[in-house]
Design an enzyme around this catalytic site. Structure first.
Site, PDB file in Angstrom:
ATOM      1  N   SER A   1      -0.225  -6.787   5.081  1.00 59.63           N
ATOM      2  CA  SER A   1      -0.951  -7.325   3.937  1.00 59.63           C
ATOM      3  C   SER A   1      -0.889  -8.847   3.927  1.00 59.63           C
ATOM      4  CB  SER A   1      -0.377  -6.746   2.642  1.00 59.63           C
ATOM      5  OG  SER A   1      -1.192  -7.087   1.542  1.00 59.63           O
TER       6      SER A   1
ATOM      7  N   LYS B   1       0.838  -1.210   0.000  1.00 68.09           N
ATOM      8  CA  LYS B   1       0.000   0.000   0.000  1.00 68.09           C
ATOM      9  C   LYS B   1       0.865   1.249   0.000  1.00 68.09           C
ATOM     10  CE  LYS B   1       0.728   1.120   4.606  1.00 68.09           C
ATOM     11  NZ  LYS B   1       1.563   2.233   5.070  1.00 68.09           N
TER      12      LYS B   1
ATOM     13  N   ALA C   1       9.317  -0.847   5.438  1.00 66.96           N
ATOM     14  CA  ALA C   1       9.507   0.196   4.434  1.00 66.96           C
ATOM     15  C   ALA C   1       8.367   1.210   4.402  1.00 66.96           C
ATOM     16  CB  ALA C   1       9.657  -0.445   3.055  1.00 66.96           C
ATOM     17  N   GLY C   2       7.274   0.927   5.140  1.00 69.45           N
ATOM     18  CA  GLY C   2       6.102   1.799   5.059  1.00 69.45           C
ATOM     19  C   GLY C   2       5.148   1.363   3.971  1.00 69.45           C
ATOM     20  N   LEU C   3       5.389   0.156   3.406  1.00 70.19           N
ATOM     21  CA  LEU C   3       4.550  -0.363   2.319  1.00 70.19           C
ATOM     22  C   LEU C   3       3.533  -1.384   2.824  1.00 70.19           C
ATOM     23  CD1 LEU C   3       7.357  -0.712  -0.387  1.00 70.19           C
ATOM     24  CD2 LEU C   3       5.441   0.901  -0.437  1.00 70.19           C
ATOM     25  N   GLY C   4       3.544  -1.666   4.123  1.00 68.20           N
ATOM     26  CA  GLY C   4       2.516  -2.519   4.726  1.00 68.20           C
ATOM     27  C   GLY C   4       2.616  -3.998   4.390  1.00 68.20           C
ATOM     28  N   GLY C   5       3.782  -4.467   3.984  1.00 66.10           N
ATOM     29  CA  GLY C   5       3.921  -5.863   3.547  1.00 66.10           C
ATOM     30  C   GLY C   5       3.485  -6.888   4.586  1.00 66.10           C
ATOM     31  N   GLY C   6       3.983  -6.762   5.802  1.00 71.07           N
ATOM     32  CA  GLY C   6       3.642  -7.725   6.855  1.00 71.07           C
ATOM     33  C   GLY C   6       2.152  -7.704   7.173  1.00 71.07           C
TER      34      GLY C   6
ATOM     35  N   ASP D   1      -2.508  -1.540  10.298  1.00 66.03           N
ATOM     36  CA  ASP D   1      -2.720  -1.476   8.851  1.00 66.03           C
ATOM     37  C   ASP D   1      -3.509  -2.669   8.310  1.00 66.03           C
ATOM     38  OD1 ASP D   1      -1.346   0.890   8.668  1.00 66.03           O
ATOM     39  OD2 ASP D   1       0.528  -0.004   7.952  1.00 66.03           O
TER      40      ASP D   1
END
Ligand code: C5P
Length: 282
Positions: free
Chosen positions: A102, A12, A95-100, A131
């Protein structure tokens, strides 16, 4: 062999993020426009005689959110926390991309399908991480409030929205950035509301997203990691404005179209940044 299900776990971007206040429980209340990206982990789930999570990368110390998702859904559905989870990672960590988050939501959705349970996944998601409810909602774009548990789906943009994502060479812990946040790091709220209104009416354009891509955590992230300011200066010197997603350190630029995204990615790479074009809410 038992049945297995596959779920895509997209990254995200927070197109705009306002910190609204500090809560008695130590968390912060937010208002943010979240959107998915065409960058995703691949999650496979199957029935199993115990809980086993395999990941193509070492996610380091701390509790694995995917395992926590299995346990939390099992408790809500009154079942044993038995499942096989395999995660193929493509989203960079911390990284601020919400991988975990998601991945955890993909586990909830996949496992609910496998088990045939009909519990409220967004509510279960809120117990796992801030998130996770956005991803559990399945919305491509949403206005997210509270700690993250209030999710209002918004419409996908009518025209494809292209961005350039600048991937950091460092990791930032969410908790450290929030701890660095000061009450006067404010100003993004009006931008969040303008952006949410534009998505709600379908009137969003790349220029509009660019103007309103504000983030109240940027100042705290830059204090924590001065490299972020130097990357933004390098980009600005080449005419490219870099916004930040989540608590950073990943940055992004909003492009007019695909050709513009390719052009900006080339310029940023020449400046030594790890930049790649992506599509928002694919
Ligand atoms: O919920 P999550 O585990 O993603 O949050 C990590 C940390 O970030 C929390 O422990 C808290 O310190 C901070 N945080 C916050 N307010 C939020 C989300 C996270 O203060 N809304």
């Amino acid at each position: 062999m038992g049945r297995s299900v596959r779920a895509l776990a997209p990254a995200k971007l927070n197109l705009a993020l306002a910190v609204v206040g500090r809560r008695p429980d130590g968390y912060h209340d937010l208002r943010s426009v979240f959107a998915t990206l065409d960058l995703a982990d691949d999650v496979r789930l199957a029935r199993h005689t115990r809980l086993e999570v395999r990941n193509t990368v070492d996610i380091g110390p701390g509790e694995d959110l995917a395992a926590r998702a299995v346990r939390t859904l099992a408790a809500a559905a009154g079942r044993e926390a038995h499942a096989f989870v395999r995660i193929r990672k493509r989203i960079p960590l911390a990284a601020g991309l919400g991988g975990g988050s998601s991945d955890a939501a993909a586990v909830l959705r996949g496992l609910a399908a496998l088990w045939g349970t009909e519990v409220d996944l967004v509510r279960v998601a809120a117990e796992i991480g801030s998130d996770v409810p956005f991803f559990a909602s399945g919305a491509p774009v949403a206005l997210v409030e509270g700690r993250g548990e209030v999710v209002r789906p918004l419409a996908r943009p009518r025209e494809p929205l292209h961005v350039v994502v600048v991937r950091p060479t460092l990791r930032l812990k969410t908790a450290d950035v929030y701890a660095e946040h000061r009450a006067d790091d404010r100003g993004a709220l009006a931008h969040v509301d303008a952006l949410a209104a534009a998505f709600a009416t379908g009137a969003v354009t790349p220029e509009f997203v660019r103007v309103h891509a504000a983030n109240d955590l940027l100042a705290a992230a830059m204090r924590r990691s001065p490299a972020i300011a130097s990357w933004r200066e390098a980009a600005a010197a080449r005419g490219i404005a870099l916004a930040m997603t989540g608590s950073g350190p990943t940055l992004f630029a909003v492009a007019d179209d695909r050709a513009d995204a390719l052009r900006m990615a080339r310029i940023l790479r020449r400046a030594g940044l790890r930049a790649r074009p992506h599509l928002v809410a694919p």
